[in-house]
Design a protein around this motif. Structure first.
Motif, PDB file in Angstrom:
ATOM      1  N   ASP A  54       3.318   5.294  -7.749  1.00 60.16           N
ATOM      2  CA  ASP A  54       3.013   4.752  -9.080  1.00 60.16           C
ATOM      3  C   ASP A  54       1.620   5.147  -9.569  1.00 60.16           C
ATOM      4  O   ASP A  54       1.269   4.864 -10.723  1.00 60.16           O
ATOM      5  CB  ASP A  54       3.121   3.221  -9.060  1.00 60.16           C
ATOM      6  CG  ASP A  54       4.496   2.739  -8.612  1.00 60.16           C
ATOM      7  OD1 ASP A  54       5.492   3.299  -9.098  1.00 60.16           O
ATOM      8  OD2 ASP A  54       4.566   1.821  -7.778  1.00 60.16           O
ATOM      9  N   LYS A  55       0.836   5.762  -8.721  1.00 62.24           N
ATOM     10  CA  LYS A  55      -0.531   6.113  -9.104  1.00 62.24           C
ATOM     11  C   LYS A  55      -0.572   7.100 -10.261  1.00 62.24           C
ATOM     12  O   LYS A  55      -1.402   6.989 -11.165  1.00 62.24           O
ATOM     13  CB  LYS A  55      -1.286   6.701  -7.910  1.00 62.24           C
ATOM     14  CG  LYS A  55      -1.677   5.690  -6.842  1.00 62.24           C
ATOM     15  CD  LYS A  55      -2.521   6.364  -5.759  1.00 62.24           C
ATOM     16  CE  LYS A  55      -2.999   5.341  -4.730  1.00 62.24           C
ATOM     17  NZ  LYS A  55      -3.831   5.969  -3.687  1.00 62.24           N
ATOM     18  N   LEU A  56       0.322   8.071 -10.227  1.00 59.46           N
ATOM     19  CA  LEU A  56       0.269   9.161 -11.199  1.00 59.46           C
ATOM     20  C   LEU A  56       0.405   8.655 -12.633  1.00 59.46           C
ATOM     21  O   LEU A  56      -0.277   9.151 -13.533  1.00 59.46           O
ATOM     22  CB  LEU A  56       1.361  10.189 -10.891  1.00 59.46           C
ATOM     23  CG  LEU A  56       1.378  11.428 -11.794  1.00 59.46           C
ATOM     24  CD1 LEU A  56       0.066  12.201 -11.684  1.00 59.46           C
ATOM     25  CD2 LEU A  56       2.564  12.324 -11.446  1.00 59.46           C
ATOM     26  N   SER A  98     -11.205   2.329  -7.923  1.00 58.74           N
ATOM     27  CA  SER A  98     -11.610   3.321  -6.928  1.00 58.74           C
ATOM     28  C   SER A  98     -10.444   3.780  -6.054  1.00 58.74           C
ATOM     29  O   SER A  98     -10.487   4.880  -5.491  1.00 58.74           O
ATOM     30  CB  SER A  98     -12.727   2.750  -6.046  1.00 58.74           C
ATOM     31  OG  SER A  98     -12.296   1.563  -5.398  1.00 58.74           O
ATOM     32  N   SER A  99      -9.390   2.970  -5.941  1.00 59.42           N
ATOM     33  CA  SER A  99      -8.238   3.377  -5.122  1.00 59.42           C
ATOM     34  C   SER A  99      -7.443   4.495  -5.781  1.00 59.42           C
ATOM     35  O   SER A  99      -6.647   5.168  -5.126  1.00 59.42           O
ATOM     36  CB  SER A  99      -7.329   2.172  -4.852  1.00 59.42           C
ATOM     37  OG  SER A  99      -6.710   1.721  -6.035  1.00 59.42           O
ATOM     38  N   TYR A 128      -6.434  -2.052 -12.628  1.00 61.10           N
ATOM     39  CA  TYR A 128      -5.364  -1.697 -13.549  1.00 61.10           C
ATOM     40  C   TYR A 128      -4.063  -2.349 -13.087  1.00 61.10           C
ATOM     41  O   TYR A 128      -3.667  -2.220 -11.928  1.00 61.10           O
ATOM     42  CB  TYR A 128      -5.179  -0.179 -13.604  1.00 61.10           C
ATOM     43  CG  TYR A 128      -6.447   0.575 -13.915  1.00 61.10           C
ATOM     44  CD1 TYR A 128      -6.910   0.703 -15.220  1.00 61.10           C
ATOM     45  CD2 TYR A 128      -7.197   1.169 -12.882  1.00 61.10           C
ATOM     46  CE1 TYR A 128      -8.082   1.394 -15.500  1.00 61.10           C
ATOM     47  CE2 TYR A 128      -8.361   1.855 -13.153  1.00 61.10           C
ATOM     48  CZ  TYR A 128      -8.803   1.971 -14.467  1.00 61.10           C
ATOM     49  OH  TYR A 128      -9.959   2.640 -14.733  1.00 61.10           O
ATOM     50  N   VAL A 129      -3.397  -3.053 -14.001  1.00 65.82           N
ATOM     51  CA  VAL A 129      -2.118  -3.704 -13.698  1.00 65.82           C
ATOM     52  C   VAL A 129      -1.045  -3.036 -14.541  1.00 65.82           C
ATOM     53  O   VAL A 129      -1.009  -3.182 -15.766  1.00 65.82           O
ATOM     54  CB  VAL A 129      -2.162  -5.210 -14.008  1.00 65.82           C
ATOM     55  CG1 VAL A 129      -0.821  -5.856 -13.658  1.00 65.82           C
ATOM     56  CG2 VAL A 129      -3.293  -5.880 -13.255  1.00 65.82           C
ATOM     57  N   GLU A 159       0.832  -1.202   0.000  1.00 64.48           N
ATOM     58  CA  GLU A 159       0.000   0.000   0.000  1.00 64.48           C
ATOM     59  C   GLU A 159       0.869   1.256   0.000  1.00 64.48           C
ATOM     60  O   GLU A 159       0.571   2.242  -0.692  1.00 64.48           O
ATOM     61  CB  GLU A 159      -0.932   0.000   1.212  1.00 64.48           C
ATOM     62  CG  GLU A 159      -1.844   1.217   1.303  1.00 64.48           C
ATOM     63  CD  GLU A 159      -2.780   1.331   0.116  1.00 64.48           C
ATOM     64  OE1 GLU A 159      -2.924   2.463  -0.416  1.00 64.48           O
ATOM     65  OE2 GLU A 159      -3.365   0.306  -0.302  1.00 64.48           O
ATOM     66  N   GLN A 160       1.949   1.221   0.743  1.00 70.15           N
ATOM     67  CA  GLN A 160       2.863   2.360   0.782  1.00 70.15           C
ATOM     68  C   GLN A 160       3.787   2.380  -0.435  1.00 70.15           C
ATOM     69  O   GLN A 160       4.057   3.443  -1.001  1.00 70.15           O
ATOM     70  CB  GLN A 160       3.694   2.306   2.078  1.00 70.15           C
ATOM     71  CG  GLN A 160       2.863   2.421   3.346  1.00 70.15           C
ATOM     72  CD  GLN A 160       2.058   3.704   3.398  1.00 70.15           C
ATOM     73  OE1 GLN A 160       2.550   4.778   3.045  1.00 70.15           O
ATOM     74  NE2 GLN A 160       0.814   3.609   3.850  1.00 70.15           N
ATOM     75  N   LEU A 161       4.252   1.211  -0.840  1.00 67.94           N
ATOM     76  CA  LEU A 161       5.209   1.138  -1.944  1.00 67.94           C
ATOM     77  C   LEU A 161       4.630   1.597  -3.277  1.00 67.94           C
ATOM     78  O   LEU A 161       5.357   2.119  -4.127  1.00 67.94           O
ATOM     79  CB  LEU A 161       5.729  -0.305  -2.090  1.00 67.94           C
ATOM     80  CG  LEU A 161       6.594  -0.835  -0.957  1.00 67.94           C
ATOM     81  CD1 LEU A 161       6.906  -2.322  -1.173  1.00 67.94           C
ATOM     82  CD2 LEU A 161       7.903  -0.039  -0.878  1.00 67.94           C
TER      83      LEU A 161
END
Length: 394
Positions: A236-238, A297-298, A285-286, A230-232
């Motif tokens: 990478d979301k952007l 949704s995350s 999404y992978v 969750e932290q790592l």
């Protein structure tokens, strides 16, 4: 190249006015991505020279273009934006530009600028993880060994935070894991099984307990991974959000299938979950480049299954829009002489641009338009080159 002494609005106007010279070119913008090997950290000056040389080699050297650097992925890359209308109003042909002019340009630039060659990565690419059923051939090769090979390439490398997110990756390699139903003995005891899937995604063979594998990928182990991942994966979301936004913002004809196809070319698999009636209720999404996995949704409400369906159009609607666009004449917009349809391919809304563009992940090279709602459209019909050395993406 657009002169650097112009204001942001003047640069935008230059592209818009040029595009307005031929309103028959509906998809009038060009979006190009130049990707470099992770070991290459080039200066801005060199990136400018590379982008200029590239545009010359694909016959866009006389076109104004904007260049910006992106920092939202694990490898260095830049984006180039231009238009497909020449100064005399003629259309610049881009059919097969990817496999032809762009491929030649890539090879020449690798030589001229001493870049890491994409061809040198072929051996690495051939060693990528393969689906279990391909190597297992159920009934002839040991099932446990085939599943174990897949687990070794996924469990400790991908950043997932739930069983469904893990399965989004494992299923790609014909493996699945589950706890059983809530009334089962396995579920009540906190157990976990892994098993093979056939080409149709159906479960085959006998399930194997997690504790029987050498890696011990048990539920307790995975739950510890969930917290760490969750932290790592936060950074990478952007990249995933930008990839979605670049595809959808300012466009009115992108279907869900089209979105999935474009994201796949960028190394992102989109796993859509449907119920028995075919209704979509989830999306995952992978990102195979960053090895990060996200439930829609995350990433935010705009990336959930419901929101993505609303942002995309249905196939019937898309076809109707295309037919309508070919049957009516565009009306000029005061001040630009630019058609409404053409402008939509160069401009998203100001709010969308401010939210999604260069705020967190990009660095200007040629002073591109910032925070003015400018969103480049993809160049359609060209295949993106999936290479880890210097690679051009159209």
């Amino acid at each position: 190249m657009i002169p650097q002494n112009l204001s942001e609005q003047e640069r935008l106007n230059l592209l818009l006015k040029l595009a307005s010279l031929n309103t028959n070119v509906v998809r009038n913008s060009v979006h190009i991505s130049l990707n470099f090997d992770p070991s290459e950290q080039h200066s801005k000056a060199l990136l400018k020279e590379i982008s200029k040389a590239y545009m010359e080699k694909i016959s866009f050297g006389d076109q104004p273009f904007l260049v910006y650097q992106h920092h939202d992925a694990g490898h260095p890359h830049i984006h180039i934006v231009s238009v497909k209308v020449a100064h005399d109003g003629s259309r610049i042909e881009t059919q097969n530009i990817g496999p032809n002019q762009s491929e030649r340009a890539r090879k020449e630039i690798e030589q001229e600028f001493h870049l890491v060659k994409a061809s040198d990565k072929k051996q690495q690419q051939s060693e990528h993880l393969k689906p279990a059923m391909v190597s297992a051939n159920y009934g002839k090769v040991e099932t446990k060994k085939a599943i174990s090979n897949v687990l070794a390439g996924v469990i400790d490398k991908y950043k997932f935070t739930s069983i469904p997110e893990l399965n989004a990756v494992l299923n790609r390699y014909n493996v699945a894991t589950d706890r059983g139903n809530e009334e089962s003995r396995t579920f009540k005891k906190g157990g976990l099984h892994y098993r093979l899937l056939n080409a149709k995604g159906e479960r085959v063979g006998v399930p194997i307990k997690a504790s029987d594998f050498h890696q011990k990928p048990t539920l307790n182990y995975l739950q510890n991974r969930f917290e760490a991942n969750e932290q790592l994966r936060q950074n990478d979301k952007l990249r995933v959000k930008n990839a979605i936004d670049f595809t959808l913002y300012g466009k009115t004809n992108v279907t869900l299938d089209r979105l999935i196809h474009i994201l796949e070319r960028d190394g992102i698999d989109t796993v859509v979950r449907k119920n028995d009636t075919g209704l979509i209720y989830g999306i995952t999404y992978v990102d195979h480049r960053s090895k990060a996995v996200f439930n829609g949704s995350s990433l935010g409400k705009n990336y959930s299954a419901k929101a993505i369906q609303e942002r995309c159009v249905t196939i019937n609607t898309a076809m109707a829009n295309r037919l309508s666009n070919t049957q009516k004449h565009d009306q000029p917009i005061t001040g630009y002489g630019q058609s409404a349809t053409s402008k939509n391919y160069l401009l998203a809304t100001r709010q969308q641009g401010n939210n999604a563009r260069l705020a967190n992940g990009e660095d200007s090279l040629f002073d591109p338009v910032k925070q003015d709602g400018f969103t480049p459209a993809d160049l359609r019909g060209s295949k993106r080159k999936k290479k880890k050395g210097f690679s051009q993406s159209l």
